[in-house]
Scaffold this motif. Sequence first.
Motif, PDB file in Angstrom:
ATOM      1  N   LEU A   1    -130.383 -28.701  11.752  1.00 55.18           N
ATOM      2  CA  LEU A   1    -129.327 -27.883  11.149  1.00 55.18           C
ATOM      3  C   LEU A   1    -129.741 -27.380   9.763  1.00 55.18           C
ATOM      4  CD1 LEU A   1    -126.080 -29.697  12.383  1.00 55.18           C
ATOM      5  CD2 LEU A   1    -127.072 -27.562  13.220  1.00 55.18           C
ATOM      6  N   CYS A   2    -130.559 -28.140   9.041  1.00 57.89           N
ATOM      7  CA  CYS A   2    -131.113 -27.632   7.776  1.00 57.89           C
ATOM      8  C   CYS A   2    -131.961 -26.395   8.046  1.00 57.89           C
ATOM      9  CB  CYS A   2    -131.987 -28.698   7.103  1.00 57.89           C
ATOM     10  SG  CYS A   2    -131.040 -29.978   6.273  1.00 57.89           S
ATOM     11  N   ASN A   3    -132.834 -26.482   9.051  1.00 56.66           N
ATOM     12  CA  ASN A   3    -133.700 -25.352   9.393  1.00 56.66           C
ATOM     13  C   ASN A   3    -132.896 -24.107   9.733  1.00 56.66           C
ATOM     14  OD1 ASN A   3    -136.106 -26.738   9.034  1.00 56.66           O
ATOM     15  ND2 ASN A   3    -136.126 -27.506  11.128  1.00 56.66           N
TER      16      ASN A   3
ATOM     17  N   PHE B   1    -134.392 -26.616  22.769  1.00 56.63           N
ATOM     18  CA  PHE B   1    -135.115 -27.559  21.920  1.00 56.63           C
ATOM     19  C   PHE B   1    -135.309 -26.959  20.531  1.00 56.63           C
ATOM     20  CE2 PHE B   1    -135.739 -28.991  26.154  1.00 56.63           C
ATOM     21  CZ  PHE B   1    -135.745 -30.380  26.044  1.00 56.63           C
ATOM     22  N   ARG B   2    -134.936 -27.715  19.517  1.00 52.00           N
ATOM     23  CA  ARG B   2    -134.981 -27.229  18.142  1.00 52.00           C
ATOM     24  C   ARG B   2    -135.990 -28.032  17.330  1.00 52.00           C
ATOM     25  NH1 ARG B   2    -128.455 -26.107  17.413  1.00 52.00           N
ATOM     26  NH2 ARG B   2    -128.628 -24.029  18.354  1.00 52.00           N
ATOM     27  N   SER B   3    -136.614 -27.354  16.404  1.00 45.95           N
ATOM     28  CA  SER B   3    -137.595 -28.009  15.538  1.00 45.95           C
ATOM     29  C   SER B   3    -136.912 -28.985  14.587  1.00 45.95           C
ATOM     30  CB  SER B   3    -138.339 -26.944  14.743  1.00 45.95           C
ATOM     31  OG  SER B   3    -138.961 -27.537  13.617  1.00 45.95           O
ATOM     32  N   THR B   4    -137.546 -30.142  14.386  1.00 47.56           N
ATOM     33  CA  THR B   4    -137.013 -31.140  13.466  1.00 47.56           C
ATOM     34  C   THR B   4    -137.957 -31.351  12.275  1.00 47.56           C
ATOM     35  OG1 THR B   4    -138.009 -32.835  14.849  1.00 47.56           O
ATOM     36  CG2 THR B   4    -135.684 -32.369  15.223  1.00 47.56           C
ATOM     37  N   ALA B   5    -138.710 -30.303  11.956  1.00 54.51           N
ATOM     38  CA  ALA B   5    -139.585 -30.374  10.774  1.00 54.51           C
ATOM     39  C   ALA B   5    -138.711 -30.393   9.523  1.00 54.51           C
ATOM     40  CB  ALA B   5    -140.511 -29.169  10.753  1.00 54.51           C
ATOM     41  N   LEU B   6    -139.194 -31.030   8.472  1.00 49.90           N
ATOM     42  CA  LEU B   6    -138.457 -31.077   7.204  1.00 49.90           C
ATOM     43  C   LEU B   6    -139.277 -30.398   6.106  1.00 49.90           C
ATOM     44  CD1 LEU B   6    -137.143 -34.664   7.709  1.00 49.90           C
ATOM     45  CD2 LEU B   6    -135.649 -32.758   7.073  1.00 49.90           C
TER      46      LEU B   6
END
Lengths: 314, 314
Positions: A261-263, A181-186
């Motif tokens: 993917l940005c993170n 599980f990956r973070s989707t914070a921006l």
Amino acid sequence: MAPADPSAKKRKTGDQASEEGAIHIPNPHLEKIKEDFLYHFALGTATHDFPALFGDVKFVCVGGSPSRMKNFISFIAEDLGIGSPGSDHPNICAGTDRYAMYKVGPVLSVSHGMGIPSIAIMLHELIKLLYYAKCSNVIIVRIGTSGGIGLEPGSVVITRQSVDATFKPQLEQVILGKSVFRSTALDKELAEELMECGKELKQFNTVTGNTMCTLDFYEGQARLDGAICSYSEEEKMQYLKSAYEAGVRNIEMESSVFAALCNLSGLRGAVVCVTLLNRLEGDQITTPHEVLKEYQTRPQKLVGHFIKKHLGKQ
Amino acid sequence: MAPADPSAKKRKTGDQASEEGAIHIPNPHLEKIKEDFLYHFALGTATHDFPALFGDVKFVCVGGSPSRMKNFISFIAEDLGIGSPGSDHPNICAGTDRYAMYKVGPVLSVSHGMGIPSIAIMLHELIKLLYYAKCSNVIIVRIGTSGGIGLEPGSVVITRQSVDATFKPQLEQVILGKSVFRSTALDKELAEELMECGKELKQFNTVTGNTMCTLDFYEGQARLDGAICSYSEEEKMQYLKSAYEAGVRNIEMESSVFAALCNLSGLRGAVVCVTLLNRLEGDQITTPHEVLKEYQTRPQKLVGHFIKKHLGKQ
């Protein structure tokens, strides 16, 4: 309990890299590859000089539809006063029809198709492209369309965080058959800066909110008008209202893997989507074509204003 | 235990309908919709006469790339001797760039982009289109590209069953935030008939096998050459070998939802993909462009042979 993401350790390095503004590639195997062919772009390090072609890129805008991304590059070229008006911008990925890519000055415009898998392929190859081109301090914005919840159609939503179908800010990524599980914070600051641009423009309703990212357009977004539907109108409304209560203001199909993917690569990313309808009032997109076309220019105008401000042209 | 699919009860009706050859729509809400606009096709029941436009369709071929699907319609027109050679086939979905659609005689050719969400949108709208057009006895075949496991590149795989990343023949579909699991079995007789066509053609290696359908091209398919990778080459090889032992002969990104939606709507469906590389030998697609182009015509040739046989032209 959700297993930890094996790439998470490397994120620290990603943050450091991001401080210096460089693209981070958390993949030790890439060093061993002599020539890298970005298959879905039909571009390769053996045949293309990436630093010469892309080294000056500072802003990447991505969106689902190839024709919309072509329109965007014409719009931004005119807006920034680069190139002669009406001049044609060639598709850099002309060797394939998987994605379309256009460039003018420091701005790259790339299409990504529909859904998490389609945008993920594009982003893997884009991140490598920016890395090989030695780009730094790149900002990436998804300018897309979405269904709104409780907003008048045509509103623009700047995503605070991307959430899944259970309203959690995470992306389930299957690796070697196992879920991580990956973070989707921006990027918070970037979202605030974009919100400021919306206020300055004063041309349309602009809000911040959570964006729900689903794997399906019909059953996955509680629509009643797909080929298959097993729930009632009441159950649909209950689900959409729960989403609203969890802070969701719009629904689309790409933001979670974009954020993740940005993170991981240290890119500063934002998601700016216009809402084509209010899902509390229906499922079908019945707004006239010309009105929809104007709606779709709104994220472009907002991001255009942002880019001009950054380049000191505003 | 996996929760049952709420549409499963309705599948019985689907089977009955399928016996009569009609398209089944397990969605009671559709009856209440007066006009249905298939947004991603830019076609609507209020503006288009579906029975007149599509009522004679008996074969639907779908594939990721729009230009490949345009090539296919030219190929099949010539193969069936319909229309004058070299004549242009207009894109029926010219009002949008989400998908492309072409028709010649009883054959419809539609692009679906990359990944489960992208093909799922297309299939929901295609199933409704066939239903509104009152089509019957329709056969649908995905003609695509894939990565092979343990096969020489250029081999054609006819899918026995589509399996997920843990090699189970199921699709996880999220509905109103809850997961349901759908069967991804495909029509056995149809697969056998297609295998027979491969044997008759004798132009390339044709096999049957399981097809693994993933949500991601890089980490999801154990590639080492994405922007992100957290596993070793040994772990990759172990995973691909386990897949081979589970009967997997190729990997792509659309077959599971294709199979699931065929089952629910009573369509007879098959998946015929060429392998562009052998994943036990690498990750990059380095085969020359002209060779790849020829590979991509192989599923078209096989399905062309099949269609001709059905129409009594072989």
